[in-house]
Enzyme design. Sequence first.
Site, PDB file in Angstrom:
ATOM      1  N   GLY A   5       0.840  -1.071   0.150  1.00 46.69           N
ATOM      2  CA  GLY A   5       0.113  -0.256  -0.272  1.00 46.69           C
ATOM      3  C   GLY A   5       0.357   1.236   0.217  1.00 46.69           C
ATOM      4  N   LEU A  31      -0.031  -2.708   8.858  1.00 45.12           N
ATOM      5  CA  LEU A  31      -0.653  -1.615   8.187  1.00 45.12           C
ATOM      6  C   LEU A  31      -1.929  -2.023   6.988  1.00 45.12           C
ATOM      7  CD1 LEU A  31       2.151   0.744   6.512  1.00 45.12           C
ATOM      8  CD2 LEU A  31       1.186   1.024   9.256  1.00 45.12           C
ATOM      9  N   SER A  71      -6.966   5.139  13.132  1.00 45.07           N
ATOM     10  CA  SER A  71      -7.377   5.857  12.030  1.00 45.07           C
ATOM     11  C   SER A  71      -8.303   7.311  12.833  1.00 45.07           C
ATOM     12  CB  SER A  71      -8.246   5.715  10.800  1.00 45.07           C
ATOM     13  OG  SER A  71      -8.677   6.254   9.583  1.00 45.07           O
ATOM     14  N   GLU A 130     -10.396   8.193  11.329  1.00 42.20           N
ATOM     15  CA  GLU A 130     -11.981   8.052  11.013  1.00 42.20           C
ATOM     16  C   GLU A 130     -12.596   7.692  12.551  1.00 42.20           C
ATOM     17  OE1 GLU A 130     -13.755   8.912   8.364  1.00 42.20           O
ATOM     18  OE2 GLU A 130     -15.562   7.272   8.802  1.00 42.20           O
ATOM     19  N   TYR A 133     -16.083   1.037   8.626  1.00 45.95           N
ATOM     20  CA  TYR A 133     -14.863   0.894   8.507  1.00 45.95           C
ATOM     21  C   TYR A 133     -14.027   1.688  10.025  1.00 45.95           C
ATOM     22  CZ  TYR A 133     -10.013   2.809   7.637  1.00 45.95           C
ATOM     23  OH  TYR A 133      -8.498   3.534   8.224  1.00 45.95           O
ATOM     24  N   HIS A 160      -3.244  11.171   5.289  1.00 43.81           N
ATOM     25  CA  HIS A 160      -2.368  11.695   4.664  1.00 43.81           C
ATOM     26  C   HIS A 160      -1.987  11.140   2.989  1.00 43.81           C
ATOM     27  CE1 HIS A 160      -1.885   8.066   7.324  1.00 43.81           C
ATOM     28  NE2 HIS A 160      -0.594   7.504   6.346  1.00 43.81           N
TER      29      HIS A 160
HETATM   30  P1  NAP Z   1      -3.848   1.407   1.271  1.00 38.51           P
HETATM   31  O1  NAP Z   1      -2.795   1.788   0.672  1.00 38.51           O
HETATM   32  O2  NAP Z   1      -5.437   0.802   0.817  1.00 38.51           O
HETATM   33  O3  NAP Z   1      -2.875  -0.089   1.637  1.00 38.51           O
HETATM   34  C1  NAP Z   1      -3.513  -0.750   2.158  1.00 38.51           C
HETATM   35  C2  NAP Z   1      -2.781  -2.335   2.451  1.00 38.51           C
HETATM   36  O4  NAP Z   1      -3.345  -3.166   3.273  1.00 38.51           O
HETATM   37  C3  NAP Z   1      -2.446  -2.784   0.801  1.00 38.51           C
HETATM   38  O5  NAP Z   1      -1.200  -3.365   0.971  1.00 38.51           O
HETATM   39  C4  NAP Z   1      -3.302  -3.665   0.420  1.00 38.51           C
HETATM   40  O6  NAP Z   1      -2.821  -4.786  -0.167  1.00 38.51           O
HETATM   41  C5  NAP Z   1      -3.604  -4.592   2.661  1.00 38.51           C
HETATM   42  N1  NAP Z   1      -4.853  -5.919   2.001  1.00 38.51           N
HETATM   43  C6  NAP Z   1      -5.643  -5.506   2.528  1.00 38.51           C
HETATM   44  N2  NAP Z   1      -6.778  -6.734   2.171  1.00 38.51           N
HETATM   45  C7  NAP Z   1      -5.400  -6.862   2.982  1.00 38.51           C
HETATM   46  C8  NAP Z   1      -5.871  -8.093   3.769  1.00 38.51           C
HETATM   47  N3  NAP Z   1      -6.598  -9.229   3.913  1.00 38.51           N
HETATM   48  N4  NAP Z   1      -4.760  -8.940   3.963  1.00 38.51           N
HETATM   49  C9  NAP Z   1      -3.097  -8.367   4.219  1.00 38.51           C
HETATM   50  N5  NAP Z   1      -3.326  -6.802   3.278  1.00 38.51           N
HETATM   51  C10 NAP Z   1      -4.293  -6.519   2.959  1.00 38.51           C
HETATM   52  O7  NAP Z   1      -3.730   1.835   2.329  1.00 38.51           O
HETATM   53  P2  NAP Z   1      -2.940   3.365   3.289  1.00 38.51           P
HETATM   54  O8  NAP Z   1      -3.145   4.235   3.086  1.00 38.51           O
HETATM   55  O9  NAP Z   1      -1.275   2.703   2.593  1.00 38.51           O
HETATM   56  O10 NAP Z   1      -2.722   3.115   4.732  1.00 38.51           O
HETATM   57  C11 NAP Z   1      -2.075   2.175   5.487  1.00 38.51           C
HETATM   58  C12 NAP Z   1      -2.477   1.261   6.934  1.00 38.51           C
HETATM   59  O11 NAP Z   1      -3.206   3.035   7.002  1.00 38.51           O
HETATM   60  C13 NAP Z   1      -3.805   1.357   6.223  1.00 38.51           C
HETATM   61  O12 NAP Z   1      -4.666  -0.329   7.616  1.00 38.51           O
HETATM   62  C14 NAP Z   1      -5.343   2.696   6.674  1.00 38.51           C
HETATM   63  O13 NAP Z   1      -6.484   2.179   6.892  1.00 38.51           O
HETATM   64  C15 NAP Z   1      -4.353   3.287   7.394  1.00 38.51           C
HETATM   65  N6  NAP Z   1      -4.388   4.909   7.621  1.00 38.51           N
HETATM   66  C16 NAP Z   1      -4.392   4.984   6.735  1.00 38.51           C
HETATM   67  C17 NAP Z   1      -4.331   6.815   6.221  1.00 38.51           C
HETATM   68  C18 NAP Z   1      -3.995   7.435   5.504  1.00 38.51           C
HETATM   69  O14 NAP Z   1      -4.882   9.023   5.396  1.00 38.51           O
HETATM   70  N7  NAP Z   1      -3.931   6.768   4.159  1.00 38.51           N
HETATM   71  C19 NAP Z   1      -5.321   7.132   7.678  1.00 38.51           C
HETATM   72  C20 NAP Z   1      -4.955   7.027   8.889  1.00 38.51           C
HETATM   73  C21 NAP Z   1      -5.333   5.300   8.778  1.00 38.51           C
HETATM   74  P3  NAP Z   1      -3.119  -5.209  -1.799  1.00 38.51           P
HETATM   75  O15 NAP Z   1      -1.897  -4.184  -2.612  1.00 38.51           O
HETATM   76  O16 NAP Z   1      -2.907  -6.071  -2.026  1.00 38.51           O
HETATM   77  O17 NAP Z   1      -4.928  -3.727  -2.022  1.00 38.51           O
HETATM   78  O1  G4F Z   2     -10.279  10.403   0.026  1.00 40.48           O
HETATM   79  P1  G4F Z   2     -11.642   9.747   0.804  1.00 40.48           P
HETATM   80  O2  G4F Z   2     -11.874   8.721   0.874  1.00 40.48           O
HETATM   81  O3  G4F Z   2     -11.143   9.696   2.357  1.00 40.48           O
HETATM   82  P2  G4F Z   2     -11.069   9.396   3.995  1.00 40.48           P
HETATM   83  O4  G4F Z   2     -12.624   8.579   3.727  1.00 40.48           O
HETATM   84  O5  G4F Z   2     -10.975  10.613   4.427  1.00 40.48           O
HETATM   85  O6  G4F Z   2     -10.940   8.257   4.420  1.00 40.48           O
HETATM   86  C1  G4F Z   2      -9.253   8.241   4.239  1.00 40.48           C
HETATM   87  O7  G4F Z   2      -8.413   8.565   5.597  1.00 40.48           O
HETATM   88  C2  G4F Z   2      -8.619   8.047   6.970  1.00 40.48           C
HETATM   89  C3  G4F Z   2      -8.481   8.814   7.918  1.00 40.48           C
HETATM   90  O8  G4F Z   2      -9.154   9.978   8.431  1.00 40.48           O
HETATM   91  C4  G4F Z   2      -7.864   6.526   6.530  1.00 40.48           C
HETATM   92  F1  G4F Z   2      -8.237   5.991   7.716  1.00 40.48           F
HETATM   93  C5  G4F Z   2      -8.998   5.950   4.948  1.00 40.48           C
HETATM   94  O9  G4F Z   2      -8.435   5.078   5.521  1.00 40.48           O
HETATM   95  C6  G4F Z   2      -8.808   6.664   4.306  1.00 40.48           C
HETATM   96  O10 G4F Z   2      -7.422   6.809   3.601  1.00 40.48           O
HETATM   97  O11 G4F Z   2     -12.613  10.740   1.206  1.00 40.48           O
HETATM   98  C7  G4F Z   2     -12.668  12.114   2.063  1.00 40.48           C
HETATM   99  C8  G4F Z   2     -13.800  12.655   2.141  1.00 40.48           C
HETATM  100  C9  G4F Z   2     -15.154  12.159   2.565  1.00 40.48           C
HETATM  101  O12 G4F Z   2     -15.810  13.749   3.053  1.00 40.48           O
HETATM  102  C10 G4F Z   2     -15.759  11.424   0.760  1.00 40.48           C
HETATM  103  O13 G4F Z   2     -17.121  12.126   1.492  1.00 40.48           O
HETATM  104  O14 G4F Z   2     -14.025  13.643   0.183  1.00 40.48           O
HETATM  105  C11 G4F Z   2     -15.260  13.486   0.337  1.00 40.48           C
HETATM  106  N1  G4F Z   2     -15.500  12.500  -1.439  1.00 40.48           N
HETATM  107  C12 G4F Z   2     -15.799  13.430  -2.093  1.00 40.48           C
HETATM  108  N2  G4F Z   2     -16.328  13.372  -3.320  1.00 40.48           N
HETATM  109  C13 G4F Z   2     -14.868  12.024  -1.658  1.00 40.48           C
HETATM  110  C14 G4F Z   2     -15.733  12.107  -3.165  1.00 40.48           C
HETATM  111  N3  G4F Z   2     -14.240  10.967  -1.714  1.00 40.48           N
HETATM  112  C15 G4F Z   2     -13.669  10.558  -2.762  1.00 40.48           C
HETATM  113  N4  G4F Z   2     -12.880   9.064  -1.882  1.00 40.48           N
HETATM  114  N5  G4F Z   2     -13.882   9.648  -3.575  1.00 40.48           N
HETATM  115  C16 G4F Z   2     -14.920  10.889  -4.030  1.00 40.48           C
HETATM  116  O15 G4F Z   2     -15.196  11.043  -5.820  1.00 40.48           O
END
Ligand code: NAP
Ligand code: G4F
Length: 337
Positions: free
Chosen positions: A12, A86, A131, A133, A154, A184
């Site tokens: 990821g 992660l 998160s 969230e 989620y 992020h």
């Molecule tokens: P991401 O790009 O969606 O990556 C998710 C990873 O989890 C990918 O490697 C995916 O594999 C793997 N995965 C999905 N299902 C799985 C399963 N059943 N078994 C093993 N691995 C699995 O997410 P990210 O943005 O890097 O975020 C990393 C972590 O931080 C996640 O837990 C996310 O919920 C959390 N988080 C993210 C944010 C953010 O803003 N990015 C904020 C807060 C928390 P594939 O590549 O095969 O799909």
């Molecule tokens: O980019 P988003 O899908 O991120 P969201 O829902 O905030 O979740 C991300 O951040 C979380 C941390 O707070 C992580 F835990 C989670 O794994 C993920 O990385 O949506 C951001 C905002 C939302 O309010 C959504 O309703 O954008 C709004 N939005 C508007 N149009 C959209 C769209 N989101 C998506 N994905 N696609 C749209 O077309």
Amino acid sequence: MSKSALITGITGQDGSYLTELLLSKGYTVHGLVRRSSSFNTGRIDHLYEDPHEENRSLVLHHADLSDGVAMVNLLRDLRPDEVYNLGAQSHVRVSFDSPLYTGDVTGMGTLRLLEAIRASGIDTRIYQASSSEMFGAAPPPQNEHTPFHPRSPYGCAKVFGYWATVNYREAYDLFAVNGILFNHESPRRGETFVTRKISRAVARIHAGLQDTLYLGNLEAVRDWGYAPEYVEAMWRMLQHDTPDDYVVATGEAGTVRAFLTEAFAVVGRDWREHVEFDAKYERPSEVDALIGDAGKIETVLGWKPTVLWPDLARLMVQADISALEAELTGATVRIDR
Ligand code: NAP
Ligand code: G4F
């Protein structure tokens, strides 16, 4: 002796940046990769080492967070110094369509991993990717004392994972920490999250390949930071002398509408001429505003972000323009930011 780490979710966005960080610090990195019928390692291909080489510093293993036995076996064999969990079904909108799957992988998967550590009897430290969230409907600014009020399957699954992590710390004296990370982003962000969906669309509109971008709610407020800086925060949490939970955020937020304005400005266009509403991108229950207070991690671990969301919007659009130009001219595309 160099340290070793196991990363779930290594393929990821965060997994790829964390792998680069740990390799640069001399770690041996083991990554859990789930089986897929097509390649899913694009974000880490530039780090790949042939399995026939000796003394590899990056080793990939097939396993899945739904398979607790596989995780016990892996942990018992590898005995990593650090584990970064992660892996997750991380898309909020998708979690409404697949709530049980999300609960199983994102919530129960965390418990399986914690239990696998306990059952294998190894001495390790674990980071749980919690998160913002989880705060959901709780008004901003949110910090470590803000009560959780998740608004999606989620978010509920992440609350479960958070408390399971705290419980294993308290019950078994495990060095287990929660990083409560706010949104992020980066050029490696998944293409269906809103920031990357926007930056890709701007690049394609600029190149004349697309005219319309369909989005949902534009009023949501998010505190978007830069992913490479956030993986440094994860690592610092596991180097501290005591395990604890930390909010990681910039404290600066904008609406999706404001992000659009900033992103389209890079190519001198007005987003209102290209964006249309599509209800399918709305959520049954929305998280209106996430703005983090990261005072604790700055004070205790000395971590402070430098990239705020307007710079991030520009950086992501520029990266997508470069990637598209390379693709159109047949050059090799590498996402190396
Ligand atoms: P991401 O790009 O969606 O990556 C998710 C990873 O989890 C990918 O490697 C995916 O594999 C793997 N995965 C999905 N299902 C799985 C399963 N059943 N078994 C093993 N691995 C699995 O997410 P990210 O943005 O890097 O975020 C990393 C972590 O931080 C996640 O837990 C996310 O919920 C959390 N988080 C993210 C944010 C953010 O803003 N990015 C904020 C807060 C928390 P594939 O590549 O095969 O799909
Ligand atoms: O980019 P988003 O899908 O991120 P969201 O829902 O905030 O979740 C991300 O951040 C979380 C941390 O707070 C992580 F835990 C989670 O794994 C993920 O990385 O949506 C951001 C905002 C939302 O309010 C959504 O309703 O954008 C709004 N939005 C508007 N149009 C959209 C769209 N989101 C998506 N994905 N696609 C749209 O077309």
